[in-house]
Scaffold this active site. Sequence first.
Site, PDB file in Angstrom:
ATOM      1  N   GLY A 207      76.032  57.462  51.963  1.00 34.75           N
ATOM      2  CA  GLY A 207      75.550  56.355  52.782  1.00 34.75           C
ATOM      3  C   GLY A 207      76.251  56.394  54.131  1.00 34.75           C
TER       4      GLY A 207
ATOM      5  N   GLY B 242      75.404  57.889  47.876  1.00 31.30           N
ATOM      6  CA  GLY B 242      74.052  57.355  48.052  1.00 31.30           C
ATOM      7  C   GLY B 242      72.949  58.296  47.587  1.00 31.30           C
TER       8      GLY B 242
ATOM      9  CD  GLU C 117      81.169  57.147  45.787  1.00 30.54           C
ATOM     10  OE1 GLU C 117      81.679  57.829  44.870  1.00 30.54           O
ATOM     11  OE2 GLU C 117      79.936  57.107  46.005  1.00 30.54           O
TER      12      GLU C 117
ATOM     13  CG  ASP D 182      78.404  52.476  45.923  1.00 32.74           C
ATOM     14  OD1 ASP D 182      78.465  53.727  45.980  1.00 32.74           O
ATOM     15  OD2 ASP D 182      78.031  51.778  46.894  1.00 32.74           O
TER      16      ASP D 182
END
Length: 352
Positions: free
Chosen positions: A69, A118, A141, A149
């Site tokens: 992302g 993402g 991450e 996530d």
Amino acid sequence: MSEAEQPPVLVERRGAAGVLSLNRPRALHALNPEMIALMARALLEWRDDPLVSVVIIDHAEGRGFCAGGDVTAARRSALEEGGAGARRFFFDEYRLNHLLYTYPKPVVSFMDGVTMGGGVGISQPARYRVATTNTMFAMPEAAIGLFPDVGGGWYLSRLSGRLGPYLALTGARMNGADCLWAGLATHHLPVAALAQAKARLIDGEAPGRVLGAFADQPEEAPITGQLIPILRHFAKPTLEAILASLAEDDSDWAAKTLATLSARCPLTCKVALRQMAQALRLETFAANMAMEYRLAARMVMLPDFAEGVRAVLIDKDNAPVWNPATPQGVSDAMIDAIFAPLPADEEWSPYE
Ligand code: QUE
């Protein structure tokens, strides 16, 4: 047309297929708010369009598939405007992840390249997930002070053995054969067959048949050589116990893994371990995304996220200074506060 004039996702109905082609090659197709909005709008439209029987998600040109992302924009939002834009981004991104997970038509994702963060979020909810010799899958991450996530808690916690916590904490890379072995991919295709496979999907042929026709058998998955130490060390109940267990193992693998973990964000690692344990007990993907949104809304405002993105993506010194700096410095109370419910009017909810 120059790249600047092209939309960052090419949205096209071609024959029986709705095609979403990520098109931000200079950022390795990392997702920004406009890309999320374009994909969500098309998917909501195609959901009720009788002419669309299958959805294809791939990347348009250059290397793929999707590097994550736009975390530098999220960092800027956290530092400059209280994080409102970052929270809106995660809220909408998780809605897109959930829309794909619950989509009433088959979705086929082509993980033909880097598939991180993402990119995992828009490929794993697909019923058909294609890996290739280009696939490089990771949830990295913990290197930037975020957490795995976009549904990472759901997918990783459901992998076999302790592979999920291992991938979440180390950010280790998996190739296409690894992804097929782990179930992160449903098929492995030769790169040379991708165009033909997509053409037959566009012709309206059933995805299972098309992918089955082109699938090949990759080399043995490298991850299978590491399963025993992964299980042994990452089954420990706490981050401190995992680190101690690795420290007592005099193998090269353990030394390397310990060095990797020692550079990772301690707060992220503790959040991810609790996230894995809780996600496994949740009954619905929506409940998982609501939990992840609580984590994202908190984590994005903590200093480790700004520092991690600075160190890895902005200054590229790969020398983040974490706060707290050690696992012992991260208290249970800090983790409790990150998992606590949000005010009712700030909680995440899926599309109708
Ligand atoms: C962890 C991450 C991301 C990452 C590296 C990490 C991430 C992300 C990118 C990325 C990479 C190349 C680009 C770009 C972004 O890297 O989320 O725009 O060109 O987007 O260790 O979470």
